[in-house]
Design a protein around this motif. Structure first.
Motif, PDB file in Angstrom:
ATOM      1  N   PRO A  77      54.082  38.214  37.653  1.00  0.00           N
ATOM      2  CA  PRO A  77      52.839  38.988  37.542  1.00  0.00           C
ATOM      3  C   PRO A  77      51.963  38.530  36.375  1.00  0.00           C
ATOM      4  CG  PRO A  77      54.715  40.460  37.742  1.00  0.00           C
ATOM      5  CD  PRO A  77      55.249  39.078  37.586  1.00  0.00           C
ATOM      6  N   GLY A  78      52.583  38.143  35.260  1.00  0.00           N
ATOM      7  CA  GLY A  78      51.819  37.670  34.113  1.00  0.00           C
ATOM      8  C   GLY A  78      51.070  36.388  34.407  1.00  0.00           C
ATOM      9  N   ILE A  79      51.717  35.476  35.120  1.00  0.00           N
ATOM     10  CA  ILE A  79      51.058  34.218  35.495  1.00  0.00           C
ATOM     11  C   ILE A  79      49.911  34.498  36.456  1.00  0.00           C
ATOM     12  CG2 ILE A  79      51.359  32.063  36.773  1.00  0.00           C
ATOM     13  CD1 ILE A  79      54.152  31.862  35.512  1.00  0.00           C
ATOM     14  N   ILE A  80      50.122  35.372  37.419  1.00  0.00           N
ATOM     15  CA  ILE A  80      49.069  35.681  38.398  1.00  0.00           C
ATOM     16  C   ILE A  80      47.870  36.333  37.707  1.00  0.00           C
ATOM     17  CG2 ILE A  80      48.508  37.138  40.386  1.00  0.00           C
ATOM     18  CD1 ILE A  80      51.408  36.641  41.350  1.00  0.00           C
ATOM     19  N   ILE A  81      48.125  37.305  36.830  1.00  0.00           N
ATOM     20  CA  ILE A  81      47.029  37.958  36.104  1.00  0.00           C
ATOM     21  C   ILE A  81      46.317  36.962  35.196  1.00  0.00           C
ATOM     22  CG2 ILE A  81      46.506  39.715  34.356  1.00  0.00           C
ATOM     23  CD1 ILE A  81      48.791  41.382  35.602  1.00  0.00           C
ATOM     24  N   GLY A  82      47.070  36.094  34.532  1.00  0.00           N
ATOM     25  CA  GLY A  82      46.467  35.074  33.676  1.00  0.00           C
ATOM     26  C   GLY A  82      45.612  34.091  34.453  1.00  0.00           C
ATOM     27  N   ILE A  83      46.073  33.698  35.642  1.00  0.00           N
ATOM     28  CA  ILE A  83      45.291  32.768  36.474  1.00  0.00           C
ATOM     29  C   ILE A  83      44.007  33.443  36.955  1.00  0.00           C
ATOM     30  CG2 ILE A  83      45.288  31.573  38.703  1.00  0.00           C
ATOM     31  CD1 ILE A  83      48.193  30.789  38.129  1.00  0.00           C
ATOM     32  N   ILE A  84      44.076  34.722  37.294  1.00  0.00           N
ATOM     33  CA  ILE A  84      42.869  35.449  37.701  1.00  0.00           C
ATOM     34  C   ILE A  84      41.862  35.480  36.549  1.00  0.00           C
ATOM     35  CG2 ILE A  84      41.983  37.740  38.321  1.00  0.00           C
ATOM     36  CD1 ILE A  84      44.599  38.133  39.933  1.00  0.00           C
ATOM     37  N   GLY A  85      42.340  35.785  35.339  1.00  0.00           N
ATOM     38  CA  GLY A  85      41.463  35.775  34.170  1.00  0.00           C
ATOM     39  C   GLY A  85      40.896  34.402  33.878  1.00  0.00           C
ATOM     40  N   LEU A  86      41.713  33.378  34.032  1.00  0.00           N
ATOM     41  CA  LEU A  86      41.255  32.003  33.837  1.00  0.00           C
ATOM     42  C   LEU A  86      40.204  31.629  34.870  1.00  0.00           C
ATOM     43  CD1 LEU A  86      41.732  29.475  32.111  1.00  0.00           C
ATOM     44  CD2 LEU A  86      43.444  28.781  33.769  1.00  0.00           C
ATOM     45  N   PHE A  87      40.410  32.040  36.115  1.00  0.00           N
ATOM     46  CA  PHE A  87      39.429  31.778  37.173  1.00  0.00           C
ATOM     47  C   PHE A  87      38.086  32.436  36.843  1.00  0.00           C
ATOM     48  CE2 PHE A  87      37.401  33.248  41.118  1.00  0.00           C
ATOM     49  CZ  PHE A  87      37.085  32.017  41.684  1.00  0.00           C
ATOM     50  N   PHE A  88      38.136  33.699  36.389  1.00  0.00           N
ATOM     51  CA  PHE A  88      36.893  34.379  36.008  1.00  0.00           C
ATOM     52  C   PHE A  88      36.201  33.664  34.858  1.00  0.00           C
ATOM     53  CE2 PHE A  88      38.428  38.774  37.655  1.00  0.00           C
ATOM     54  CZ  PHE A  88      38.049  38.431  38.944  1.00  0.00           C
ATOM     55  N   ALA A  89      36.984  33.193  33.897  1.00  0.00           N
ATOM     56  CA  ALA A  89      36.401  32.473  32.764  1.00  0.00           C
ATOM     57  C   ALA A  89      35.771  31.152  33.203  1.00  0.00           C
ATOM     58  CB  ALA A  89      37.465  32.220  31.699  1.00  0.00           C
TER      59      ALA A  89
END
Length: 121
Positions: A77-89
């Motif tokens: 879940p941490g990797i998925i949430i981090g990738i979503i945040g990275l995508f938004f950035a």
């Protein structure tokens, strides 16, 4: 104090008490700010949101937050949430440019008209 210094100080004080009239240059500056304002606000807010999402994913993996949330394996879940945040950035800048371009198209005729007026003076 020489006369040039005195004249400068007097003129500086005088301009504080005289009424300002809007010139074409002032108008074009206002339009330029108006064009950039919405795009800048979006970029700052969306970028902050993206950084918070990315940070949530990182803190889920690197800290003991998972214990409080009841997550037994926080890595996925941490990797998925981090990738979503990275995508938004990552998409923040292209969306900013898109908003800025559309606002420039909207106000281009007025700004060009004012700039032609200024250059002809």
């Amino acid at each position: 104090m020489n006369t040039k210094d005195r004249e400068f100080i007097v003129e500086k004080i005088r301009t504080q008490y005289t009424e300002k009239t809007d010139t074409a240059l002032d108008e074009i500056k206002k339009f330029d700010k108006k064009v950039k304002k919405n795009a800048n606000i979006f970029a700052y807010v969306f970028g902050s949101f993206a950084a918070i999402i990315l940070g949530c994913g990182m803190s889920l993996i690197m800290t003991d937050v998972n214990v409080f949330l009841g997550i037994t394996n926080p890595l996925i879940p941490g990797i998925i949430i981090g990738i979503i945040g990275l995508f938004f950035a990552i998409i923040n800048y292209p969306v900013y440019k898109c908003i800025l371009t559309s606002r420039r198209k909207k106000y281009a005729s007025k700004i060009i008209e004012l700039s032609n007026k200024i250059t002809k003076e």
